[in-house]
Design an enzyme around this catalytic site. Structure first.
Site: not given
Ligand SMILES: *Cc1c(COP(=O)(O)O)cnc(C)c1O
Length: 399
Positions: A185, A213, A244
């Site tokens: 990200s 992502h 997300k």
């Molecule tokens: C945002 C993210 C997470 C965590 O996700 P949540 O559901 O908010 O706990 C894990 N791995 C990656 C690569 C992320 O970008």
């Protein structure tokens, strides 16, 4: 000073140091829904370029309504873990829908992807095994690996030659698993899953990817990085988030072969010892997956917006990290420049985040733009005009 007083004084001192180093992270307070445009608690309207709201679903009425409908039918919550009395038909439906969307056999839900990653390694691998992990993998993967007794091997970020070196170094281990973010990200870098799968086949390793992502918009029909790289069906374990692109509330999952998911249901600690995902979130996530399976419209609009923004921001004269992902790092190189730039953009009505050392390497300071399907062309043009203005004022763009 008493020992207790020392403890609190120590915390205050550390917080003060963070502030002095410019590393203290204040929270911006929104008074509105999430969306392409948000309202701050100061009443200001801002175009939002820093949410993981890739498909623009977070603030959508129909998504909220699906959560309301499921809440009316199934109630607010379960007050139970899944295996005692916390599994409803809607949870089983969502697990099936995610499996179908990703092209896997089965799926297990978690309260967050952080928990999915925290609970995936320890039940499946032990001291006889090897975990081979990209150096820039997400914090939750790093923590999950720490909880597991397997031998740890780290390969230089996105470096396939080093991955091969580490696979050779791990050759005397029983099971080997290569672990990578599908998309990183910070740079929008897409993992080279075609090459990773080929190396895994050559060295007899499994592959685990974190699709936080990517799920919902990468690949021709939005299935993820495995679809993008033509290796659908060849990834052993996929972890991801519902927080997300897929609606934006919260919740995570691990998906893969039946025996993997069944093992996790028996042994994964964040699943066994933490409450069931709220029915409202399950219902909204189901509605989102149904919509994404019917049409690629949102995914297509996101990629159109991304291509437009990437082209125009370069035409204006900014340097970006090349790529195709909706994460667009606009390079400003020096930390104070990135800080000033983000602050000026805020004054101009654009919300974005600045990153500098130690989050990114020294001399690589930047602002990170994240495109959304919800952005209109007009909003993107407003943002581009603000970039041009702030860039000229701060002497980044030569006139
Ligand atoms: C945002 C993210 C997470 C965590 O996700 P949540 O559901 O908010 O706990 C894990 N791995 C990656 C690569 C992320 O970008």
């Amino acid at each position: 000073m008493s020992e207790q007083a020392n403890f609190y004084a120590g915390l205050r001192h550390n917080l003060e140091q963070l502030r002095e180093q410019g590393l203290y992270k204040p929270e911006r307070v929104l008074a509105s829904r999430q969306g392409a445009e948000v309202t701050g608690d100061d009443g200001r309207t801002l175009i939002n370029m820093c949410a993981n709201n890739y498909l623009g679903l977070s603030g959508q009425e129909w998504v909220a309504q699906a959560a309301i409908d499921a809440t009316e039918q199934y109630g607010y919550g379960l007050s139970s873990v899944r295996f005692i009395c916390g599994t409803q038909t809607i949870h089983k439906q969502l697990e099936r829908a995610i499996s179908q969307f990703l092209g896997t056999e089965d799926t297990i839900l978690y309260a967050a992807a952080f928990d999915a990653n925290g609970g995936v390694f320890e039940p499946l691998f032990d001291e006889n095994d090897a975990i081979i992990s990209d150096a820039l993998n997400h914090a939750s993967i790093i923590d999950g690996i720490r909880l597991c007794k397997a031998a740890r091997f780290r390969y230089a970020h996105n470096d396939m030659a080093d991955l091969e070196t580490q696979l050779k170094a791990a050759s005397d281990k029983r099971h080997k698993v290569i672990v990578t973010d599908g998309v990183f990200s910070m740079d929008g870098t897409i993992a080279q899953l075609d090459k990773i799968v080929a190396l895994a086949e050559q060295y007899g390793a499994l592959v685990l990817i974190d699709e936080c992502h990517a799920s919902g918009f990468m690949g021709p029909t939005g299935r993820g990085t495995h679809e993008h790289h033509g290796v659908l069906g060849k990834i052993d374990i996929i972890t991801g988030t519902l927080g997300k692109a897929l609606g934006g509330a919260m919740g995570g999952f691990t998906s893969g072969r039946k025996e993997v998911i069944d093992t996790l249901r028996q042994k994964s600690r964040p699943y066994l010892f933490s409450n069931t995902l709220a029915p409202g979130i399950a219902g909204a996530s189901l509605a989102v997956l149904r919509k994404l399976s019917e049409s690629t419209e949102l995914r297509d609009r996101l990629h159109e917006n991304t291509a437009y923004f990437r082209r125009e921001i370069e035409r204006i004269g900014f340097t970006i990290k090349p790529g195709t992902h909706p994460v667009v790092p606009v390079m400003l190189f020096e930390a104070p420049v990135a800080q000033k730039f983000a602050a000026r953009m805020y004054e101009l009505g654009v919300l974005l985040s600045g990153f500098f050392y130690p989050v990114v390497p020294m001399g690589q300071a930047r602002v990170r733009v994240q495109l959304s399907a919800a952005h209109t062309r007009e909003q993107l043009d407003t943002v581009l005009a603000a970039f041009e203005r702030a860039g000229t004022e701060l002497g980044i763009l030569k006139v």
